[in-house]
Design an enzyme around this catalytic site. Structure first.
Site, PDB file in Angstrom:
ATOM      1  N   LYS B  67      43.181  89.088  -4.884  1.00  0.00           N
ATOM      2  CA  LYS B  67      41.832  88.925  -4.084  1.00  0.00           C
ATOM      3  C   LYS B  67      42.060  88.179  -2.650  1.00  0.00           C
ATOM      4  O   LYS B  67      41.446  88.775  -1.439  1.00  0.00           O
ATOM      5  CB  LYS B  67      40.888  87.872  -4.756  1.00  0.00           C
ATOM      6  CG  LYS B  67      40.219  88.578  -5.992  1.00  0.00           C
ATOM      7  CD  LYS B  67      39.201  87.869  -6.625  1.00  0.00           C
ATOM      8  CE  LYS B  67      38.648  88.650  -7.801  1.00  0.00           C
ATOM      9  NZ  LYS B  67      37.377  88.193  -8.318  1.00  0.00           N
ATOM     10  N   CYS B 168      28.973  73.855 -39.414  1.00  0.00           N
ATOM     11  CA  CYS B 168      28.266  74.406 -40.437  1.00  0.00           C
ATOM     12  C   CYS B 168      27.342  75.611 -40.387  1.00  0.00           C
ATOM     13  O   CYS B 168      26.808  76.350 -40.882  1.00  0.00           O
ATOM     14  CB  CYS B 168      27.568  73.231 -41.476  1.00  0.00           C
ATOM     15  SG  CYS B 168      26.336  72.595 -40.844  1.00  0.00           S
TER      16      CYS B 168
END
Lengths: 323, 650
Positions: B67, B168
């Site tokens: 770039k 969980c």
């Protein structure tokens, strides 16, 4: 919105922005046609933004030759005389913009826009004008307003470290997103003529000073038969006299049009400040995308930016009868 | 056009740009047009197709190239006589040290991640070079100015960290689609295709924490002679069927929740469809891209697939990984640009969502969530780049008084779409730009030195090569060039508990952590603590001291619903968890205020807030000028909507 799906190529290219405005907006954009008349630095920034966004068609009009002033705020043209001499600004910009996004059709149109028939405007969804006198802006605005289908008008003015965008979406209805669902929202925009004819004393309190300064200089250029930006600091005495006249006639304190602001605008002459072009061109691009896609609250009806305080301000300058 | 004195300052300036992406391209263009002559630009990235909609200096033919280099060449076309020095490198590389930074008059950031931003901030502080920091997401953006001794530094306010979810919720009780994505990506995908040695919570746990499904034979291990098709069905039945049945057996969990539905291949896909899956194999030719969508004839990534379509994609993608990508299996990590990986994760997340009664999403949406893709448009980047240049010019002129931080909003606030505010004062307790010590609560008996190095020094403090000292004793330093015996000594200690180190670290110990390259050093007071809340403090440690103890920890918004983003699911992912710390206003002093939000381009680890929230929570106060020709009014942010007071700033 139904109709053909975006191609795989489009989906890949526009991925990040589809995540901002959705597939429907992207499809509408790819069907839209925009006319840009007058290619100053801000207009060029705007063109870049629209080509990147994936607008369907972009038509450019500006047959001026390339000058030093043009080059200093234009990133589309290599400063190589052998390359640009003998060619008009729109041709050169068109060639360069095409390269940005092969999916957008960029073309040019020759002639004097203010002399064109009304029908000419029918194919456009939005017209952006810059680098022309107030008189021409008004004339184009009126033509747009008389078309059976809405042709949105955007006028840009950039004077040194200050810039202004005027927007006329005529009657605009859109779905406004609210925290508790959506609501249909209707906006009625005045024409440029109507907006700037509103007596200064009736304007919103603390309206941006840039608005007044722009009107004074615009009036000066018109009365002197100057082209936009054809001013310099030596015009200050005449400008100050005009300021007094206008303020007296409108019974407004001259302090609303600060000398320092006028000086900054005049000193720049026809030269633009690239950071201002980038900022204004970005805001304008966003507004045109909003209006085409029907997504987001459009700005009504003036936007001002001044590097001196860094504020980008929206002013609603419309009559009670038109708002 | 810049004025005379501005031009002079611009022409003599040497500037460093970090990042040649969305903001970088716009910035480099605007700098060049504005007359800057000497620009250095660092970017480690190469060009990708999805950059082209806004990184306008790049073309299709540049995909894969640096770039920084391509940007330079593109800008030289319209400004051939200026100097642009590109570096295709990581700004964290040692060559970009304090000495390197000292040669610049100003540093301009157009970065996409918190790590690099913090690193640059420290180097700018050490080199005493002003920094203009920026970020955008969608229509929102911000530009901030950081000048040592004059304003806050980039790290004076705590930065939001990526949202994490309780284990969980992911393994047992998902309630949102994003939970299913995290499960599909971080657990299932990692288990099947990633490093086999990694710990993985994929199997359901019972409430006492024992692994109920720990089988004698690992179902995820494919026998060499096992038919891929059969294997895929076995995995499907195991994770969407068997594991759900096991989870259902735990009645307690489902008392106040909707029970999930176990899904098995035989129920979801009638026999004929399974066979069709197999028969389609012939359609898969040697395509460059291996895709299950392609082999199943599903084209539109915007479509939401049915459960059976998702199931077919799942089986097909799994089979393709085994048959066509065998060499990758075992060392894959999820990559949003890996089509097959995105297809697999989308399908797996949708099947799980279906099981739990959560609405399904398209591949396009799932990809955005899984890849933490932040939406980006050219216009906002152009605006922000313009504002960066305006601030940079003020800095170069030495006009610090007039520097502003500016927010680009989606919905105007007090008529302003671009809202400048006065830069905040430095946070006196900032561990980066002040010398305030931090406090670390940690279990010194169970936590290892390794935890301290990784979790505290590298992760929380953002150091690259930390050095840890206990008084004058060096207990750890990072680096490849250590003496053998020194390295051996560190290796010996790294897995020891803190309290068992030769120089024991216990309550009351003060550790000094230093990164010489960043010229950053801070002291950490250790406080031993036995217990940590597994869900709220999953790291097992608490680091405090960012915010002055006098400050109230005021949460102004919890960032519940955001209406301004087109994409609710993505919003969920990028939602902010940062807090807005407010300092009490001391009479006679300027108020130190919190940053409103952190907005970044292409960011993966920072989370923006919608501008509606911005409008709601801060109360920009326009300074009232009695005298209308005063042109220098500015906006300050007032922290408390109840005590709106007009305040005059000169």
């Amino acid at each position: 919105m139904d109709g053909e799906e975006l191609t795989e190529e489009e989906t890949a290219l526009y991925d990040r922005q589809i995540r901002v405005w959705g597939v429907d907006a992207q499809k509408r954009l790819s069907k839209a046609h925009i006319l840009v008349s007058g290619l100053n630095g801000t207009a060029v920034e705007f063109c870049k933004n629209m080509v990147l966004a994936g607008v369907g068609n972009l038509t450019l009009m500006d047959d001026r030759p390339v000058t030093e002033d043009v080059l200093q705020s234009n990133f589309l043209i290599p400063p190589d005389e052998a390359y640009y001499s003998g060619r008009s600004l729109d041709e050169l910009c068109c060639e360069s913009l095409k390269d940005f996004n092969p999916m957008v059709r960029v073309s040019i149109e020759k002639g004097d826009l203010s002399q064109f028939d009304g029908e000419f405007f029918d194919k456009f969804d939005a017209v952006v004008v810059s680098c022309c006198s107030l008189k021409i802006k008004k004339a184009i605005n009126e033509k747009c307003r008389r078309r059976p289908r809405r042709v949105a008008l955007y006028a840009i003015e950039c004077r040194g470290s200050c810039g202004e965008i005027f927007i006329d979406l005529q009657n605009y209805t859109y779905i406004q997103k609210k925290s508790d669902g959506t609501a249909e929202c209707q906006l009625k925009y005045p024409s440029l003529e109507e907006a700037i004819s509103i007596p200064w004393r009736d304007l919103p309190r603390k309206v941006s000073k840039v608005y007044f300064a722009m009107r004074v200089i615009e009036r000066f250029e018109l009365s002197e038969g100057r082209k936009p930006g054809e001013t310099s600091i030596s015009d200050l005495p005449l400008i100050l006299r005009l300021r007094k006249e206008l303020c007296d006639a409108q019974s407004l304190s001259e302090s609303h049009v600060p000398v320092s602001l006028l000086e900054r605008m005049l000193a720049a002459g026809g030269k633009e400040h690239p950071p201002v072009c980038a900022t204004l061109g970005g805001v304008l691009g966003q507004e045109v995308i909003k209006a085409i896609s029907g997504k987001g609250d459009p700005l009504k009806n003036f936007f001002f930016f001044d590097t001196a305080d860094g504020k980008g301000i929206i002013e609603d300058i419309s009559n009670s009868s038109t708002s | 056009m810049a004025s005379g004195s501005q031009l002079e300052a611009i022409k003599g300036a040497k500037v460093l740009m970090v990042g040649a992406g969305g903001i970088g391209c716009e910035l480099l263009k605007t700098l060049a047009l504005s007359g800057f002559q000497d620009i250095h630009i660092i970017d480690m990235d190469t060009i990708e197709v999805s950059n082209l909609n806004r990184q306008f200096l790049f073309r299709q033919c540049h995909v894969g190239q640096s770039k920084a280099k391509v940007a330079r060449d593109a800008v030289l076309k319209f400004r051939p006589h200026i100097n642009i020095t590109p570096y295709h490198a990581n700004v964290k590389d040692p060559e970009f040290n304090v000495e390197f930074f000292k040669q610049f008059n100003v540093v301009l950031n157009g970065l996409d991640n918190l790590d690099a931003r913090r690193h640059v901030n420290r180097l700018c502080l050490a080199a005493e070079v002003p920094l203009v920091e920026s970020g955008t997401t969608g229509f929102l953006g911000q530009v901030t100015v950081h000048v040592k001794g004059k304003t806050e530094c980039y790290e004076c306010q705590p930065k939001p960290t990526p949202k994490t979810y309780p284990v969980c919720t992911i393994t047992s009780t998902p309630s949102k689609f994003v939970h299913c994505i995290v499960w599909a990506k971080d657990l299932l995908f990692a288990k099947l295709f990633g490093d086999k040695n990694q710990e993985n919570d994929l199997n359901v746990r019972s409430n006492d924490g024992t692994n109920l499904t720990a089988p004698t034979e690992d179902v995820f291990e494919r026998r060499t002679d096992e038919d891929p098709e059969q294997y895929a069905r076995k995995i499907y039945d195991h994770v969407f069927g068997y594991n759900i049945e096991i989870a259902l057996a735990n009645e307690e969990t489902w008392k106040n929740r909707n029970k999930p539905r176990p899904l098995y291949v035989r129920d979801v896909l009638p026999d004929n469809l399974i066979q069709q899956n197999g028969s389609l194999e012939n359609c898969v030719t040697e395509e460059s891209v291996v895709s299950s969508m392609l082999s199943l004839g599903l084209k539109n990534p915007q479509d939401i697939w049915s459960l059976s379509e998702n199931s077919r994609i799942f089986l097909e993608a799994l089979r393709l990984f085994i048959e066509k990508r065998q060499k990758d299996v075992g060392n894959l990590t999820f990559d949003k640009d890996d089509q097959l990986a995105v297809e697999f994760v989308t399908a797996a997340a949708n099947i799980r969502a279906s099981s739990f009664g959560i609405s399904l999403h398209s591949l396009f949406e799932a990809k955005g969530i899984a890849g933490n893709i932040v939406h980006a448009v050219a216009t906002t980047n152009a605006i922000i780049a313009g504002l960066i240049v305006i601030e940079a010019i003020k800095i170069l002129q030495g006009d610090f008084e007039n520097c502003r931080m500016t927010y680009c909003l989606e919905h105007p606030s007090r008529k302003m779409l671009l809202m400048p505010v006065q830069p905040f004062e430095a946070n006196k307790s900032c561990y980066v730009c002040s010398e305030t010590p931090l406090i670390l609560e940690i279990n010194t008996r169970t936590s290892k030195l390794r935890d301290f190095v990784e979790k505290i020094a590298k992760n929380k403090l953002g150091m690259n090569s930390p050095m840890i000292m206990h008084g004058s004793t060096l207990i750890f330093e990072a680096g490849d060039d250590l003496e053998e015996d020194v390295a051996a000594n560190y290796a010996l200690n790294i897995d020891k508990a803190l309290a068992e180190l030769p120089a024991p670290v216990t309550s009351g110990t003060v550790l000094t952590v230093e990164d010489l390259r960043q010229e950053l050093s801070c002291n950490i007071n250790i406080k031993h603590r036995e217990e940590f809340d597994e869900e709220k403090e999953p790291d097992g440690l608490v680091l405090v001291g960012w915010i002055a103890p006098t400050q109230k920890d005021t949460r102004l918004v919890s960032n519940g619903e955001s209406t301004s983003t087109a994409h609710p699911a993505v919003t969920e992912m990028v939602e902010n968890s940062d807090e807005v710390g407010i300092a009490p206003a001391k009479p006679g002093t300027k108020r130190k205020l919190s940053e409103m939000s952190e907005i970044t381009d292409n960011v993966h680890d920072i989370t923006p807030r919608s501008s509606r929230d911005v409008n709601d929570q801060v109360n920009p106060q326009e300074v009232e000028d009695d005298n209308d020709d005063v042109d220098d009014d500015i906006v300050i942010l007032d922290e408390n909507p109840e005590t709106r007071k007009k305040k005059r700033l000169q």
